[in-house]
Write a protein that holds these residues in place. Structure first.
Motif, PDB file in Angstrom:
ATOM      1  N   LYS A  91       0.838  -1.202   0.000  1.00  0.00           N
ATOM      2  CA  LYS A  91       0.000   0.000   0.000  1.00  0.00           C
ATOM      3  C   LYS A  91       0.875   1.255   0.000  1.00  0.00           C
ATOM      4  N   VAL A  92       1.893   1.296   0.876  1.00  0.00           N
ATOM      5  CA  VAL A  92       2.755   2.468   0.968  1.00  0.00           C
ATOM      6  C   VAL A  92       3.598   2.615  -0.294  1.00  0.00           C
ATOM      7  N   LEU A  93       4.097   1.495  -0.831  1.00  0.00           N
ATOM      8  CA  LEU A  93       4.870   1.557  -2.065  1.00  0.00           C
ATOM      9  C   LEU A  93       4.055   2.162  -3.198  1.00  0.00           C
ATOM     10  N   LYS A  94       2.812   1.748  -3.331  1.00  0.00           N
ATOM     11  CA  LYS A  94       1.989   2.249  -4.413  1.00  0.00           C
ATOM     12  C   LYS A  94       1.624   3.716  -4.205  1.00  0.00           C
ATOM     13  N   GLU A  95       1.565   4.149  -2.943  1.00  0.00           N
ATOM     14  CA  GLU A  95       1.280   5.551  -2.664  1.00  0.00           C
ATOM     15  C   GLU A  95       2.455   6.450  -3.037  1.00  0.00           C
ATOM     16  N   ASN A  96       3.675   5.931  -2.913  1.00  0.00           N
ATOM     17  CA  ASN A  96       4.865   6.766  -3.064  1.00  0.00           C
ATOM     18  C   ASN A  96       5.651   6.517  -4.340  1.00  0.00           C
ATOM     19  N   PHE A  97       5.399   5.380  -5.018  1.00  0.00           N
ATOM     20  CA  PHE A  97       6.163   5.019  -6.200  1.00  0.00           C
ATOM     21  C   PHE A  97       5.253   4.489  -7.298  1.00  0.00           C
ATOM     22  N   THR A  98       5.680   4.685  -8.530  1.00  0.00           N
ATOM     23  CA  THR A  98       5.158   3.908  -9.641  1.00  0.00           C
ATOM     24  C   THR A  98       6.017   2.661  -9.744  1.00  0.00           C
ATOM     25  N   LEU A  99       5.401   1.494  -9.666  1.00  0.00           N
ATOM     26  CA  LEU A  99       6.132   0.239  -9.537  1.00  0.00           C
ATOM     27  C   LEU A  99       6.265  -0.477 -10.870  1.00  0.00           C
ATOM     28  N   ASP A 100       7.418  -1.068 -11.073  1.00  0.00           N
ATOM     29  CA  ASP A 100       7.651  -1.915 -12.242  1.00  0.00           C
ATOM     30  C   ASP A 100       8.351  -3.177 -11.744  1.00  0.00           C
ATOM     31  N   PHE A 101       7.544  -4.150 -11.312  1.00  0.00           N
ATOM     32  CA  PHE A 101       8.064  -5.411 -10.772  1.00  0.00           C
ATOM     33  C   PHE A 101       8.033  -6.478 -11.849  1.00  0.00           C
ATOM     34  N   GLN A 102       9.156  -7.166 -12.060  1.00  0.00           N
ATOM     35  CA  GLN A 102       9.217  -8.186 -13.104  1.00  0.00           C
ATOM     36  C   GLN A 102       9.856  -9.461 -12.569  1.00  0.00           C
ATOM     37  N   ASP A 103       9.166 -10.564 -12.822  1.00  0.00           N
ATOM     38  CA  ASP A 103       9.704 -11.887 -12.517  1.00  0.00           C
ATOM     39  C   ASP A 103      10.553 -12.325 -13.704  1.00  0.00           C
ATOM     40  N   LYS A 104      11.855 -12.531 -13.478  1.00  0.00           N
ATOM     41  CA  LYS A 104      12.780 -12.874 -14.558  1.00  0.00           C
ATOM     42  C   LYS A 104      12.971 -14.382 -14.712  1.00  0.00           C
ATOM     43  N   GLY A 105      12.269 -15.168 -13.890  1.00  0.00           N
ATOM     44  CA  GLY A 105      12.422 -16.619 -13.961  1.00  0.00           C
ATOM     45  C   GLY A 105      13.579 -17.104 -13.121  1.00  0.00           C
ATOM     46  N   ASN A 106      13.533 -18.374 -12.747  1.00  0.00           N
ATOM     47  CA  ASN A 106      14.585 -18.974 -11.915  1.00  0.00           C
ATOM     48  C   ASN A 106      14.819 -18.180 -10.638  1.00  0.00           C
ATOM     49  N   GLN A 107      13.714 -17.667 -10.050  1.00  0.00           N
ATOM     50  CA  GLN A 107      13.723 -16.909  -8.813  1.00  0.00           C
ATOM     51  C   GLN A 107      14.440 -15.565  -8.923  1.00  0.00           C
ATOM     52  N   ARG A 108      14.704 -15.110 -10.138  1.00  0.00           N
ATOM     53  CA  ARG A 108      15.316 -13.795 -10.308  1.00  0.00           C
ATOM     54  C   ARG A 108      14.224 -12.764 -10.577  1.00  0.00           C
ATOM     55  N   TRP A 109      14.457 -11.526 -10.123  1.00  0.00           N
ATOM     56  CA  TRP A 109      13.445 -10.485 -10.209  1.00  0.00           C
ATOM     57  C   TRP A 109      14.104  -9.114 -10.291  1.00  0.00           C
ATOM     58  N   THR A 110      13.327  -8.146 -10.779  1.00  0.00           N
ATOM     59  CA  THR A 110      13.737  -6.747 -10.758  1.00  0.00           C
ATOM     60  C   THR A 110      12.566  -5.926 -10.246  1.00  0.00           C
ATOM     61  N   LEU A 111      12.888  -4.810  -9.622  1.00  0.00           N
ATOM     62  CA  LEU A 111      11.863  -3.899  -9.134  1.00  0.00           C
ATOM     63  C   LEU A 111      12.319  -2.474  -9.402  1.00  0.00           C
ATOM     64  N   GLY A 112      11.591  -1.788 -10.265  1.00  0.00           N
ATOM     65  CA  GLY A 112      11.859  -0.388 -10.556  1.00  0.00           C
ATOM     66  C   GLY A 112      10.905   0.496  -9.775  1.00  0.00           C
ATOM     67  N   LEU A 113      11.448   1.508  -9.101  1.00  0.00           N
ATOM     68  CA  LEU A 113      10.653   2.422  -8.284  1.00  0.00           C
ATOM     69  C   LEU A 113      10.836   3.844  -8.814  1.00  0.00           C
ATOM     70  N   THR A 114       9.770   4.434  -9.286  1.00  0.00           N
ATOM     71  CA  THR A 114       9.795   5.829  -9.723  1.00  0.00           C
ATOM     72  C   THR A 114       9.023   6.653  -8.698  1.00  0.00           C
ATOM     73  N   PRO A 115       9.717   7.496  -7.919  1.00  0.00           N
ATOM     74  CA  PRO A 115       9.039   8.240  -6.850  1.00  0.00           C
ATOM     75  C   PRO A 115       7.991   9.201  -7.397  1.00  0.00           C
ATOM     76  N   LYS A 116       6.885   9.310  -6.679  1.00  0.00           N
ATOM     77  CA  LYS A 116       5.839  10.254  -7.064  1.00  0.00           C
ATOM     78  C   LYS A 116       5.386  11.108  -5.886  1.00  0.00           C
ATOM     79  N   ALA A 117       6.108  11.020  -4.746  1.00  0.00           N
ATOM     80  CA  ALA A 117       5.737  11.797  -3.561  1.00  0.00           C
ATOM     81  C   ALA A 117       6.986  12.299  -2.859  1.00  0.00           C
ATOM     82  N   ALA A 118       6.850  13.446  -2.197  1.00  0.00           N
ATOM     83  CA  ALA A 118       7.941  13.998  -1.401  1.00  0.00           C
ATOM     84  C   ALA A 118       8.158  13.115  -0.172  1.00  0.00           C
ATOM     85  N   PRO A 119       9.429  13.009   0.315  1.00  0.00           N
ATOM     86  CA  PRO A 119      10.613  13.710  -0.178  1.00  0.00           C
ATOM     87  C   PRO A 119      11.388  12.959  -1.267  1.00  0.00           C
TER      88      PRO A 119
END
Length: 202
Positions: A120-148
Motif C-alpha cells: 500500500k505504501v509503495l503504491k502511494e509513493n512510487f510507480t512500480l515496475d516489478f518483473q519476474d525474470k524466472g529462476n527466482q530472479r526479479w527486478t523492481l523499478g521504483l519511480t518516486p511520485k511523492a515527497a521527499p
C-alpha cells in the motif's frame, strides 16, 4: 547520507526469493537481521572518474542500520528511530537527532514503511515496475511520485534472486550510484554481543 540510507534500508524490502510484491512483504517478517558486504560505485556529474568504496552493513529490525565503509576511508553510519550518528576516520561522532532535524526523520519513517515492503505504501509513493525474470530472479523499478523521495531521485532499480544483489540510484543532480551486494547472511537470526555494541553509540 540520504542516498546511503535509502540504498541500505531498501535491502529489507528486497531480501527475498519472491516473485510478487506480496511475497516480498511476507518474507520480510522472517528476516529480522541482514548482514552483507557492499561495493559502491558513484558516478558524479562533472567528475571524470567514479568513486568506489567498499564495506559491510548490518540491518536489525529492532535496532536500525549500521553501515561501515572501510575504503577508501573509514566511515561508520548508525541510524535508528531517534538519531543518526556519523563517525569519520575515528573523529568525534556527529549526532543528528529527531528533535534537531525532524525532516530527516520524517524521511526515515517513510523508509521504514518502504523496507517492510508494504505494498500500500509503495503504491502511494512510487510507480512500480516489478518483473519476474524466472529462476527466482526479479527486478523492481521504483519511480518516486511523492515527497521527499521525488525531490531526490529520478528512479531506483533493484535486482536479485534469493537476496538483493544490486541497487541503482539515479538522482536529480545527475549522479548515479551503483551498489553491488554480496555475502548476504541472515543467520544467526539474533545479534551477537559485538554487534549489539555497534548500536550502542554515543
Amino acid at each position: 547520507m540520504l542516498k546511503i540510507i535509502v540504498a541500505s534500508l531498501l535491502l529489507w524490502a528486497s531480501a527475498a526469493s519472491a516473485v510478487t510484491l506480496e511475497q516480498l512483504q511476507q518474507r520480510f517478517a522472517s528476516q529480522p537481521i541482514i548482514r552483507a558486504d557492499f561495493v559502491q560505485t558513484r558516478t558524479i556529474s562533472g567528475m571524470a572518474q567514479p568513486l568506489v568504496s567498499h564495506g559491510n552493513l548490518l540491518i536489525a529490525q529492532q535496532q536500525g542500520l549500521w553501515w561501515h565503509q572501510s575504503t577508501p576511508f573509514v566511515m561508520t553510519l548508525l541510524l535508528d528511530d531517534k538519531r543518526m550518528v556519523q563517525t569519520l576516520n575515528n573523529q568525534p561522532p556527529q549526532v543528528i537527532t529527531s528533535d534537531s532535524n525532524p525532516q530527516m526523520f520524517q524521511f526515515n519513517h517513510l523508509l521504514r514503511a518502504l523496507f517492510q515492503a508494504d505494498e500500500k505504501v509503495l503504491k502511494e509513493n512510487f510507480t512500480l515496475d516489478f518483473q519476474d525474470k524466472g529462476n527466482q530472479r526479479w527486478t523492481l523499478g521504483l519511480t518516486p511520485k511523492a515527497a521527499p523521495l521525488n525531490m531526490i531521485f529520478n528512479r531506483i532499480d533493484l535486482a536479485g534472486s534469493e537476496f538483493l544483489e544490486r541497487i541503482d540510484l539515479d538522482d536529480k543532480q545527475g549522479d548515479k550510484t551503483h551498489i553491488q551486494l554480496s555475502n548476504t547472511r541472515i543467520k544467526p537470526p539474533q545479534l551477537s554481543d559485538e554487534e549489539r555494541t555497534r548500536f550502542a553509540g554515543p
